[in-house]
Design an enzyme around this catalytic site. Structure first.
Site, PDB file in Angstrom:
ATOM      1  N   PHE A   1       0.832  -1.213   0.000  1.00 22.64           N
ATOM      2  CA  PHE A   1       0.000   0.000   0.000  1.00 22.64           C
ATOM      3  C   PHE A   1       0.872   1.271   0.000  1.00 22.64           C
ATOM      4  O   PHE A   1       0.793   2.098  -0.925  1.00 22.64           O
ATOM      5  CB  PHE A   1      -0.926  -0.071   1.222  1.00 22.64           C
ATOM      6  CG  PHE A   1      -1.526   1.221   1.653  1.00 22.64           C
ATOM      7  CD1 PHE A   1      -2.230   2.026   0.770  1.00 22.64           C
ATOM      8  CD2 PHE A   1      -1.413   1.644   2.984  1.00 22.64           C
ATOM      9  CE1 PHE A   1      -2.792   3.229   1.193  1.00 22.64           C
ATOM     10  CE2 PHE A   1      -1.977   2.829   3.411  1.00 22.64           C
ATOM     11  CZ  PHE A   1      -2.653   3.630   2.506  1.00 22.64           C
TER      12      PHE A   1
ATOM     13  N   ASP B   1       9.858  -7.314  -3.106  1.00 24.47           N
ATOM     14  CA  ASP B   1       8.653  -7.732  -2.381  1.00 24.47           C
ATOM     15  C   ASP B   1       8.432  -9.225  -2.541  1.00 24.47           C
ATOM     16  O   ASP B   1       8.762  -9.789  -3.589  1.00 24.47           O
ATOM     17  CB  ASP B   1       7.424  -6.963  -2.915  1.00 24.47           C
ATOM     18  CG  ASP B   1       6.340  -6.800  -1.859  1.00 24.47           C
ATOM     19  OD1 ASP B   1       5.781  -7.828  -1.427  1.00 24.47           O
ATOM     20  OD2 ASP B   1       6.063  -5.655  -1.464  1.00 24.47           O
TER      21      ASP B   1
ATOM     22  N   ASP C   1      12.262 -12.534  -0.604  1.00 27.34           N
ATOM     23  CA  ASP C   1      11.850 -12.459   0.794  1.00 27.34           C
ATOM     24  C   ASP C   1      13.000 -11.861   1.596  1.00 27.34           C
ATOM     25  O   ASP C   1      14.101 -12.411   1.602  1.00 27.34           O
ATOM     26  CB  ASP C   1      11.516 -13.877   1.280  1.00 27.34           C
ATOM     27  CG  ASP C   1      10.812 -13.849   2.615  1.00 27.34           C
ATOM     28  OD1 ASP C   1      11.323 -13.181   3.533  1.00 27.34           O
ATOM     29  OD2 ASP C   1       9.750 -14.473   2.722  1.00 27.34           O
TER      30      ASP C   1
ATOM     31  N   ASN D   1      19.469  -7.653   7.311  1.00 31.61           N
ATOM     32  CA  ASN D   1      19.874  -7.766   5.903  1.00 31.61           C
ATOM     33  C   ASN D   1      19.952  -6.399   5.214  1.00 31.61           C
ATOM     34  O   ASN D   1      20.860  -6.155   4.417  1.00 31.61           O
ATOM     35  CB  ASN D   1      18.930  -8.701   5.147  1.00 31.61           C
ATOM     36  CG  ASN D   1      19.131 -10.158   5.581  1.00 31.61           C
ATOM     37  OD1 ASN D   1      20.229 -10.538   5.984  1.00 31.61           O
ATOM     38  ND2 ASN D   1      18.090 -10.964   5.500  1.00 31.61           N
TER      39      ASN D   1
ATOM     40  N   GLY E   1      22.874  -4.389   6.759  1.00 27.53           N
ATOM     41  CA  GLY E   1      24.127  -4.940   6.232  1.00 27.53           C
ATOM     42  C   GLY E   1      24.401  -4.400   4.836  1.00 27.53           C
ATOM     43  O   GLY E   1      25.535  -4.045   4.490  1.00 27.53           O
TER      44      GLY E   1
ATOM     45  N   TYR F   1       4.472  -8.142  16.086  1.00 28.01           N
ATOM     46  CA  TYR F   1       4.664  -6.918  15.288  1.00 28.01           C
ATOM     47  C   TYR F   1       5.358  -5.847  16.130  1.00 28.01           C
ATOM     48  O   TYR F   1       6.395  -5.304  15.728  1.00 28.01           O
ATOM     49  CB  TYR F   1       3.302  -6.434  14.811  1.00 28.01           C
ATOM     50  CG  TYR F   1       3.324  -5.214  13.913  1.00 28.01           C
ATOM     51  CD1 TYR F   1       3.822  -5.284  12.618  1.00 28.01           C
ATOM     52  CD2 TYR F   1       2.792  -4.004  14.362  1.00 28.01           C
ATOM     53  CE1 TYR F   1       3.812  -4.160  11.786  1.00 28.01           C
ATOM     54  CE2 TYR F   1       2.778  -2.882  13.536  1.00 28.01           C
ATOM     55  CZ  TYR F   1       3.284  -2.962  12.249  1.00 28.01           C
ATOM     56  OH  TYR F   1       3.261  -1.857  11.427  1.00 28.01           O
TER      57      TYR F   1
ATOM     58  N   THR G   1      -2.280   4.854   8.777  1.00 26.40           N
ATOM     59  CA  THR G   1      -2.338   5.518   7.478  1.00 26.40           C
ATOM     60  C   THR G   1      -3.320   4.778   6.570  1.00 26.40           C
ATOM     61  O   THR G   1      -3.424   3.550   6.634  1.00 26.40           O
ATOM     62  CB  THR G   1      -0.928   5.567   6.854  1.00 26.40           C
ATOM     63  OG1 THR G   1      -0.061   6.229   7.785  1.00 26.40           O
ATOM     64  CG2 THR G   1      -0.919   6.320   5.544  1.00 26.40           C
TER      65      THR G   1
HETATM   66  P1  NAD Z   1       1.455  -3.562   3.231  1.00 28.11           P
HETATM   67  O1  NAD Z   1       1.162  -4.879   3.876  1.00 28.11           O
HETATM   68  O2  NAD Z   1       0.569  -3.087   2.144  1.00 28.11           O
HETATM   69  O3  NAD Z   1       2.937  -3.514   2.688  1.00 28.11           O
HETATM   70  C1  NAD Z   1       3.981  -4.345   3.189  1.00 28.11           C
HETATM   71  C2  NAD Z   1       4.667  -4.972   1.987  1.00 28.11           C
HETATM   72  O4  NAD Z   1       5.761  -5.784   2.479  1.00 28.11           O
HETATM   73  C3  NAD Z   1       3.740  -5.897   1.179  1.00 28.11           C
HETATM   74  O5  NAD Z   1       3.869  -5.629  -0.180  1.00 28.11           O
HETATM   75  C4  NAD Z   1       4.253  -7.294   1.531  1.00 28.11           C
HETATM   76  O6  NAD Z   1       4.025  -8.222   0.507  1.00 28.11           O
HETATM   77  C5  NAD Z   1       5.737  -7.021   1.798  1.00 28.11           C
HETATM   78  N1  NAD Z   1       6.371  -8.025   2.645  1.00 28.11           N
HETATM   79  C6  NAD Z   1       5.900  -8.556   3.803  1.00 28.11           C
HETATM   80  N2  NAD Z   1       6.794  -9.437   4.298  1.00 28.11           N
HETATM   81  C7  NAD Z   1       7.843  -9.447   3.422  1.00 28.11           C
HETATM   82  C8  NAD Z   1       9.064 -10.175   3.376  1.00 28.11           C
HETATM   83  N3  NAD Z   1       9.387 -11.076   4.312  1.00 28.11           N
HETATM   84  N4  NAD Z   1       9.904  -9.948   2.327  1.00 28.11           N
HETATM   85  C9  NAD Z   1       9.589  -9.070   1.354  1.00 28.11           C
HETATM   86  N5  NAD Z   1       8.438  -8.361   1.345  1.00 28.11           N
HETATM   87  C10 NAD Z   1       7.574  -8.547   2.377  1.00 28.11           C
HETATM   88  O7  NAD Z   1       1.508  -2.486   4.431  1.00 28.11           O
HETATM   89  P2  NAD Z   1       1.720  -0.911   4.391  1.00 28.11           P
HETATM   90  O8  NAD Z   1       0.567  -0.314   5.093  1.00 28.11           O
HETATM   91  O9  NAD Z   1       2.087  -0.449   3.042  1.00 28.11           O
HETATM   92  O10 NAD Z   1       2.973  -0.776   5.369  1.00 28.11           O
HETATM   93  C11 NAD Z   1       4.294  -0.549   4.879  1.00 28.11           C
HETATM   94  C12 NAD Z   1       5.238  -0.411   6.073  1.00 28.11           C
HETATM   95  O11 NAD Z   1       4.834   0.702   6.877  1.00 28.11           O
HETATM   96  C13 NAD Z   1       5.265  -1.629   6.984  1.00 28.11           C
HETATM   97  O12 NAD Z   1       6.593  -1.867   7.415  1.00 28.11           O
HETATM   98  C14 NAD Z   1       4.405  -1.216   8.148  1.00 28.11           C
HETATM   99  O13 NAD Z   1       4.778  -1.882   9.338  1.00 28.11           O
HETATM  100  C15 NAD Z   1       4.669   0.271   8.219  1.00 28.11           C
HETATM  101  N6  NAD Z   1       3.520   0.964   8.850  1.00 28.11           N
HETATM  102  C16 NAD Z   1       2.344   1.123   8.183  1.00 28.11           C
HETATM  103  C17 NAD Z   1       1.280   1.733   8.824  1.00 28.11           C
HETATM  104  C18 NAD Z   1      -0.055   1.934   8.145  1.00 28.11           C
HETATM  105  O14 NAD Z   1      -0.994   2.378   8.804  1.00 28.11           O
HETATM  106  N7  NAD Z   1      -0.210   1.679   6.865  1.00 28.11           N
HETATM  107  C19 NAD Z   1       1.416   2.184  10.139  1.00 28.11           C
HETATM  108  C20 NAD Z   1       2.628   1.979  10.785  1.00 28.11           C
HETATM  109  C21 NAD Z   1       3.690   1.379  10.132  1.00 28.11           C
END
Ligand code: NAD
Ligand code: UDP
Length: 327
Positions: free
Chosen positions: A14, A34, A59, A100, A103, A146, A176
């Site tokens: 997102f 991703d 991953d 990772n 690094g 988390y 968000t």
């Molecule tokens: P999202 O789930 O849409 O995006 C996360 C992305 O990471 C996805 O595309 C998923 O496929 C990918 N992903 C998950 N595990 C993975 C792995 N092991 N290897 C590679 N890719 C992986 O969520 P988002 O809302 O876009 O959030 C993005 C970041 O912002 C996250 O780290 C989240 O913790 C942080 N965040 C978001 C919010 C919010 O409200 N949207 C609030 C606080 C923090």
């Protein structure tokens, strides 16, 4: 601005997909990494033909060798339903992902930004939450995978900074929302809008008096980019990013019903364990450091998000991939 090679982990998600768009628009060379656990290729399909965009299915719990100037580390499931789906994998993603990517930053001498979260404050006893607040997290609860994973990632970032001098940024992102949220992520905004559009019951957890402060995705992505490019002496210390407008979840349910013209009724369910009772960012530091303040008011953002969900074809989305074996 000179062209940079920028890695966005979680770049198909997102927030990540919007960040990739913005960085490409600035003329940078963007690598989106991703594993599509909580997203799908359609989020970045429109970028695939762009000469400045490259997509890598990988991953982040496994090492990866790339040559980059900047890294935005966003890879991690973010919605409670998604991150609790496979909690051990969630923690691995935060911890191994931090190791990772840090690094890589060390080897490439790259700047690196961690997408941290307001969840590191847990169920806060201080309101609103400033960066100096150390939080109130239950280490044993269902949200801990988390919360504690993100706390450990902050620790790793700071230790890589102190020990190896890497140039870090830590953004503590508050709730968000906006177009391209996953329709089945179970987050309150996507749930309520879809329920309202289908005239189904609105599932309100608890008494609905718990609060959240919702930030529109464009404001948030702008804040992330400003933080990455900030040059202040204390730029390596955490910064809250979010919106100060605070609403009860019941207010959100009522607004959504009204703005969609829905016939939905509000139906009360049990409050999930450890659900924070109040959340609102103290943005003093973000405003001073970044000269940034969210521009989009909640009604406007909610209206744009409702219009987006009216157009979504739900058949194109599915629940996260079962990946227990990978943990
Ligand atoms: P999202 O789930 O849409 O995006 C996360 C992305 O990471 C996805 O595309 C998923 O496929 C990918 N992903 C998950 N595990 C993975 C792995 N092991 N290897 C590679 N890719 C992986 O969520 P988002 O809302 O876009 O959030 C993005 C970041 O912002 C996250 O780290 C989240 O913790 C942080 N965040 C978001 C919010 C919010 O409200 N949207 C609030 C606080 C923090
Ligand atoms: N919530 C709700 N109904 C839903 C989904 C969520 O009442 O269908 C509540 C949830 O209990 C929490 C708030 O809305 O109090 C925000 O939940 P979300 O999962 O969006 O984010 P988080 O709890 O991580 O802030």
């Amino acid at each position: 601005m000179p062209m940079k090679r920028i890695l966005v982990t979680g770049g198909a998600g997102f927030l990540g997909s919007h960040l990739c768009e913005r960085l490409i628009a600035q003329g940078h060379d963007v690598i989106c990494l991703d594993n599509f656990f909580t997203s799908q290729k359609s989020n970045v399909l429109h970028l695939l033909d762009n000469k400045n965009f490259e997509l890598i299915r990988h991953d982040i719990t496994h090492p990866v060798w790339l040559e980059v100037d900047e890294i935005y580390n966003l890879a991690c499931p973010a919605a409670p339903g998604h991150y609790q789906y496979n909690p051990i994998k969630t923690m691995k993603t935060s911890v191994m992902g931090a190791i990772n990517t840090c690094g890589m930053a060390k080897r490439c001498n790259a700047k690196i930004l961690q997408a941290s979260t307001s969840e590191i404050y847990g169920d806060p006893t201080v309101h609103p939450q400033p960066e100096s607040y150390r939080g109130n997290v239950n280490t044993l609860g269902p949200r801990a995978c988390y919360d504690e994973g993100k706390r450990a990632a902050e620790t790793l970032f700071m230790d890589y900074h102190r020990r190896h001098g890497i140039d870090i940024r830590i953004a503590r992102i508050f709730n968000t929302y906006g177009p391209r949220m996953h329709p089945f992520d179970g987050r309150v905004i996507s749930n309520f809008i879809l329920q309202a559009l289908m005239n189904q019951d609105i599932t309100l957890f608890g008494d609905g008096l718990q609060t959240r402060s919702f930030c529109y995705r464009d404001d948030l992505v702008e804040g992330l980019m400003l933080l990455m490019n900030c040059d202040a002496d204390d730029k390596h210390l955490p910064v809250n990013l979010g919106n100060e407008g605070e609403f009860t979840i019941k207010q959100l349910a009522e607004m959504t019903i009204e703005m969609t013209g829905s016939k939905s009724a509000i139906v009360y369910h049990d409050l999930p364990e450890d659900d924070p009772m109040q959340r609102k960012p103290d943005l003093t530091r973000a405003k001073k450091l970044l000269d940034w303040t969210p521009a989009i008011q909640f009604e406007e953002g909610l209206s744009k998000t409702i219009e987006y969900f009216r157009t979504v074809d739900l058949d194109e989305y599915r629940e996260p991939t079962p990946n227990h074996i990978m943990a």
